[in-house]
Each structure stands twice: as structure tokens, then as C-alpha cells.
Design a protein around this motif. Sequence first.
Motif, PDB file in Angstrom:
ATOM      1  N   ALA A  14      70.350  89.185  22.781  1.00  0.00           N
ATOM      2  CA  ALA A  14      70.544  87.803  22.336  1.00  0.00           C
ATOM      3  C   ALA A  14      69.643  86.845  23.110  1.00  0.00           C
ATOM      4  O   ALA A  14      69.123  85.881  22.544  1.00  0.00           O
ATOM      5  N   ASN A  15      69.421  87.108  24.394  1.00  0.00           N
ATOM      6  CA  ASN A  15      68.594  86.218  25.209  1.00  0.00           C
ATOM      7  C   ASN A  15      67.115  86.262  24.847  1.00  0.00           C
ATOM      8  O   ASN A  15      66.340  85.437  25.329  1.00  0.00           O
ATOM      9  N   ASP A  16      66.694  87.228  24.010  1.00  0.00           N
ATOM     10  CA  ASP A  16      65.295  87.320  23.597  1.00  0.00           C
ATOM     11  C   ASP A  16      64.946  86.319  22.496  1.00  0.00           C
ATOM     12  O   ASP A  16      63.768  86.107  22.210  1.00  0.00           O
ATOM     13  N   VAL A  94      76.078  81.126  21.581  1.00  0.00           N
ATOM     14  CA  VAL A  94      76.145  82.563  21.806  1.00  0.00           C
ATOM     15  C   VAL A  94      77.581  82.891  22.188  1.00  0.00           C
ATOM     16  O   VAL A  94      78.127  82.299  23.121  1.00  0.00           O
ATOM     17  N   GLU A  95      78.192  83.813  21.441  1.00  0.00           N
ATOM     18  CA  GLU A  95      79.558  84.240  21.713  1.00  0.00           C
ATOM     19  C   GLU A  95      79.520  85.630  22.337  1.00  0.00           C
ATOM     20  O   GLU A  95      78.852  86.525  21.801  1.00  0.00           O
ATOM     21  N   SER A  96      80.226  85.819  23.440  1.00  0.00           N
ATOM     22  CA  SER A  96      80.432  87.139  24.037  1.00  0.00           C
ATOM     23  C   SER A  96      81.860  87.543  23.725  1.00  0.00           C
ATOM     24  O   SER A  96      82.799  86.815  24.055  1.00  0.00           O
ATOM     25  N   LEU A  97      82.031  88.699  23.077  1.00  0.00           N
ATOM     26  CA  LEU A  97      83.332  89.106  22.566  1.00  0.00           C
ATOM     27  C   LEU A  97      83.746  90.467  23.123  1.00  0.00           C
ATOM     28  O   LEU A  97      82.894  91.264  23.532  1.00  0.00           O
ATOM     29  N   SER A  98      85.039  90.748  23.066  1.00  0.00           N
ATOM     30  CA  SER A  98      85.530  92.087  23.399  1.00  0.00           C
ATOM     31  C   SER A  98      85.107  93.034  22.278  1.00  0.00           C
ATOM     32  O   SER A  98      84.738  92.595  21.180  1.00  0.00           O
ATOM     33  N   HIS A 149      73.381  86.414  14.184  1.00  0.00           N
ATOM     34  CA  HIS A 149      72.580  87.535  14.684  1.00  0.00           C
ATOM     35  C   HIS A 149      73.512  88.354  15.573  1.00  0.00           C
ATOM     36  O   HIS A 149      73.986  87.850  16.591  1.00  0.00           O
ATOM     37  N   ALA A 150      73.783  89.595  15.175  1.00  0.00           N
ATOM     38  CA  ALA A 150      74.764  90.415  15.888  1.00  0.00           C
ATOM     39  C   ALA A 150      74.067  91.431  16.788  1.00  0.00           C
ATOM     40  O   ALA A 150      73.144  92.129  16.354  1.00  0.00           O
ATOM     41  N   ARG A 156      77.588  90.606  21.566  1.00  0.00           N
ATOM     42  CA  ARG A 156      77.246  89.187  21.509  1.00  0.00           C
ATOM     43  C   ARG A 156      76.849  88.821  20.091  1.00  0.00           C
ATOM     44  O   ARG A 156      76.221  89.606  19.381  1.00  0.00           O
ATOM     45  N   LEU A 157      77.220  87.617  19.710  1.00  0.00           N
ATOM     46  CA  LEU A 157      76.915  87.081  18.397  1.00  0.00           C
ATOM     47  C   LEU A 157      76.245  85.726  18.602  1.00  0.00           C
ATOM     48  O   LEU A 157      76.802  84.854  19.275  1.00  0.00           O
ATOM     49  N   VAL A 158      75.047  85.574  18.056  1.00  0.00           N
ATOM     50  CA  VAL A 158      74.337  84.303  18.112  1.00  0.00           C
ATOM     51  C   VAL A 158      74.536  83.625  16.765  1.00  0.00           C
ATOM     52  O   VAL A 158      74.183  84.184  15.721  1.00  0.00           O
TER      53      VAL A 158
END
Length: 171
Positions: A14-16, A94-98, A149-150, A156-158
Motif C-alpha cells: 500500500a505504501n508504494d 489506508v485501512e489496516s484490518l484483521s 486497492h486491496a 491493508r485496503l487503500v
Amino acid sequence: MLTTIQTSFTDTRANDLAWALDREPLPSLATLDLELRGGRIQLRVLGASHQVFVDRSEGTCSETVACMPGSSTPLPLGVSKRLGNLAYEFAARVESLSAGSFAGRAQELLALVAEHPHGLAGVFPGDPHAFTALLAQCGDGQIQWRTWHAYPQERRLVATRTRISPEPHGT
């Protein structure tokens, strides 16, 4: 429209992702052309990235969210710009999920976009939750789109949201 992409990720984290306006078209893996009340729009899946091209009577615009070597513009949280006679607004998160939450959210988003007449989703081989999805809408003189963007390897989901509207006269 849901399509399976016959290639692996071009962006691996995601950071790219970086953001740019008015770039030339990049090679597309899936494309959807739409005629909306506000103008024409083309949604493009580029690996784990996207491009959107808008053509309105007030002007044109392209948005790219992708891994762009040499780009110095990382993915911003928000942008508001005037593009000729158009007002452009962009927001990203940006979401960080379980693991469970990621899988559920991915399935929900793919179902939403796949069944929508103005939606395009590209799913990548190897993981049913690896995808790029775009959804366009129009109303009140505006064209709007949302993208997802998964990145299942990071869970992570952008998510991005963009709106283009005619610039009010006298501003």
C-alpha cells in the motif's frame, strides 16, 4: 463488471502507491468506458493501481494512483485543486484490518462493484481478496468515483474518493 486479471500485482505494498494528475495513459489490464450525465469517464485497472480519465464540456482530467518509479508525490490524504474550469477534490485513506475483517470487507466491496453498472473490478490470481475496484457515479452536475486497492498480504485496503465538478463562475 468483475474480471480476473491474468497477471500478478505490479504494486506490492500500500505504501508504494503515489498520486498524479494529467499523466498519459498507462497500459491497462481492464477498462470500462461510461457516458454519464456529467460527461464521459474511463475507468482503468493497472495492476493494483488505477487511472481515471474524465472528459466534460468544462474540461478534461486524468487521475493516476499507482506505483510510479521516480514519482515524488506520495498518496496524499486530500487534495483540492482547480483544473481550468473544473474543481477537483481527492481524498485517500489506508485501512489496516484483521484477517477476518479484511476478507469480509473485500467480499463486500467486490460484490458492490461487480453488480453496479458503473463498476469495474479486477481480481488477481492467487488470492480472491487481491483486487483493484472502481465505481463511478454522477449527480448534481458532478462526476464522482471511488476506488479500492486491496493488499491481502498486508491486510491493508487503500480507499480513495474523487469528485469533479464545474468551477462556479466568478471564482
